[in-house]
Design an enzyme around this catalytic site. Structure first.
Site, PDB file in Angstrom:
ATOM      1  CG  ASP A  23      -2.053  -0.785   1.065  1.00  0.00           C
ATOM      2  OD1 ASP A  23      -2.358  -1.416   0.101  1.00  0.00           O
ATOM      3  OD2 ASP A  23      -3.010  -0.782   2.057  1.00  0.00           O
ATOM      4  CE  LYS A  80      -6.939  -1.219  -0.200  1.00  0.00           C
ATOM      5  NZ  LYS A  80      -6.994  -2.629  -0.525  1.00  0.00           N
ATOM      6  N   GLY A 234      -0.189  -3.882   3.819  1.00  0.00           N
ATOM      7  CA  GLY A 234      -0.934  -2.290   3.736  1.00  0.00           C
ATOM      8  C   GLY A 234      -0.421  -1.488   4.917  1.00  0.00           C
ATOM      9  CB  SER A 235      -1.410  -0.333   7.933  1.00  0.00           C
ATOM     10  OG  SER A 235      -2.887  -0.121   7.704  1.00  0.00           O
TER      11      SER A 235
END
Lengths: 291, 194
Positions: A23, A80, A234-235
């Site tokens: 991400d 997304k 992601g994070s």
């Protein structure tokens, strides 16, 4: 969508295997991710941990921001859209995104229907917690599957649960008599052909990645040992103390996921991991979005 | 005959399945220790060249493979593998092995919407199926490079001594002719070395 286009879309996912999709929220982060060995990036305005913190309705990112990331890197760029929001998907197709993630991380736009992904030329990846959900998304035209996990938490427990459940359900179908597959298709609410495919091949008909809660090289290797074909982070990267080093370590951990000495070396001195949230502590379970 | 398949990232399993179906033993290269085994040929699969090039270096396999390719090890590079072999990239300052005297354009057909399937003639093999996925093509070749296939005028397959570079993915089709061609190079290599 013509069949050869769908094949090519599944095959792009095959090219991503053994890799890490990261991400990113800016062109600078995208470049860091590419240099660290990401096989693709997911362009989004806020990473899941921040979406979770900010609350409110979360939507597709600004196309201008996505284009900035497309121009910054040479690897595939994903983005997304909300579950069921086929116009956001049309917009992402118009800017020639390489893969659309119809994602539970964003606020769902439709609480019954997912996007009819067969109407698109660009490929879709969708999250799933179990085999039925995966096959329903594939029947709708998804050409890649990932576990849902629980995004933005840094907690791997849900991704593990989803991957183990998927494996168990696949093993069950493999062990069934052929005459039992008809009823299984009914139970899973999916076409017989997809169940037959799983019975004959012992796997999903598309590539299956792990996603949701991966924060360390050990998390990534855990998901690979459980059968993931690659990992979304992601994070976990840009919410950590040293994104470059952590990203590069996770990439190497995915390649050498069974080498415990190398994993030990990769896990050393990575700085602070993202602050995790346990599933009992969170109010919003994103994985519950879409079925 | 034993073939090493670079398995740092990408579609390496598809090559292994293809080689196994042809009765050939193969194994994966994931780290330095894997290079201790002897092998007669090398496959550089599709995937992301940026990732593979970085990992081959950082996992300490690059120099050894580079030396072996220069010494004549037969190698099949598909898509990202072609990029790793190319002497020059027209739209990227990176050079990896640089053993194949051609200039390659990365992502030459654009993004995933530009991916396509074609059937075109391949030198000595007749018409073969070709899958192009965010594919490169070869812009120019230097002396001694044999052009094996073109699609719409663009060069998509070359041979230079024991190196076979393709911008498409024979490992994604059931047609085994390209892998058999590669294995014939490997067979010649191991007999001349003996």
């Amino acid at each position: 969508m013509e069949q050869s286009r769908y094949e090519l879309n599944k095959e792009l996912a095959q090219m991503l295997k053994g890799g890490v999709i990261m991400d990113v929220t800016t062109p600078e982060q995208a470049k860091i991710a590419e240099a660290a060995g990401a096989c693709a990036v997911m362009a989004l305005e806020r990473i899941p941990a921040d979406i979770r913190a900010a609350g409110g309705v979360s939507r597709m990112s600004d196309p201008k921001m996505i284009k900035g990331i497309q121009n910054a890197v040479s690897i595939p760029v994903m983005a997304k859209c909300r579950i069921g929001h086929f116009v956001e998907a049309q917009i992402l197709e118009a800017i020639e995104i390489d893969y659309i993630d119809e994602s539970e991380v964003l606020s769902p736009a439709d609480d019954i229907y997912h996007i009819d992904k067969t109407k698109f030329k660009v490929p879709f990846v969708c999250g799933s917690r179990d085999l039925g959900e995966a096959l329903r998304r594939i029947n709708e035209g998804a050409s890649m599957i990932r576990t849902k996990g629980e995004p933005g938490t840094g907690d791997i427990v849900q991704a593990v649960r989803h991957m183990r459940l998927m494996n168990a359900e696949i093993a069950k179908i493999v062990s069934m008599r052929e005459d039992e597959l008809f009823n299984e298709a009914k139970e899973l609410q999916v076409p017989y052909d997809l169940v037959l495919y799983v019975h004959q091949h012992g796997r999903l008909p598309v590539v299956n990645f792990a996603a949701g809660g991966v924060a360390t090289p050990a998390d990534a290797a855990l998901m690979m040992q459980l059968g993931a074909e690659g990992v979304f982070v992601g994070s976990g990267i840009f919410k950590s103390g040293n994104p470059e080093k952590r990203a590069a370590a996770i990439v190497k951990a995915v390649t050498n996921f069974e080498d415990k000495e190398m994993l030990a070396a990769l896990s050393e001195d990575l700085g602070e991991a993202m602050v995790g949230i346990n599933e009992q502590e969170i109010e919003l379970l994103m994985a519950e979005r879409g079925r | 005959m034993r073939i090493a398949v670079s398995a740092v990232q990408g579609a390496f399993i598809e090559h292994e399945q293809m080689l196994s179906s042809l009765g050939v033993e193969c194994f994966e290269l994931r780290q330095r220790a894997d290079l201790l085994r002897s092998f007669d040929g090398l496959v550089l699969p599709g995937g992301e060249s940026t990732v593979q090039g970085k990992l081959l270096r950082e996992l300490d396999m690059f120099d050894e493979l580079h030396q072996q390719i220069r010494a004549g090890l037969p190698v099949l590079g598909t898509c990202a593998g072609l990029i790793l072999l190319a002497e020059q990239l027209s739209n990227d300052p990176n050079v990896y092995f640089g053993t194949l005297p051609v200039t390659v354009r990365r992502n030459a057909y654009g993004r995933q919407l530009g991916s396509f399937y074609a059937e075109e003639s391949f030198q000595g093999q007749g018409v073969v199926p070709m899958k192009f996925i965010r594919a490169p093509y070869i812009e120019s070749v230097r002396e001694g490079v044999e052009i094996m296939a073109r699609v719409e005028g663009n060069i998509v397959a070359v041979r230079y001594h024991n190196q076979l570079g393709l911008s498409f993915h024979p490992e994604l089709c059931s047609d085994t002719r390209i892998h058999q061609l590669f294995l014939s190079l490997v067979g010649q290599g191991s007999s001349s070395a003996a």
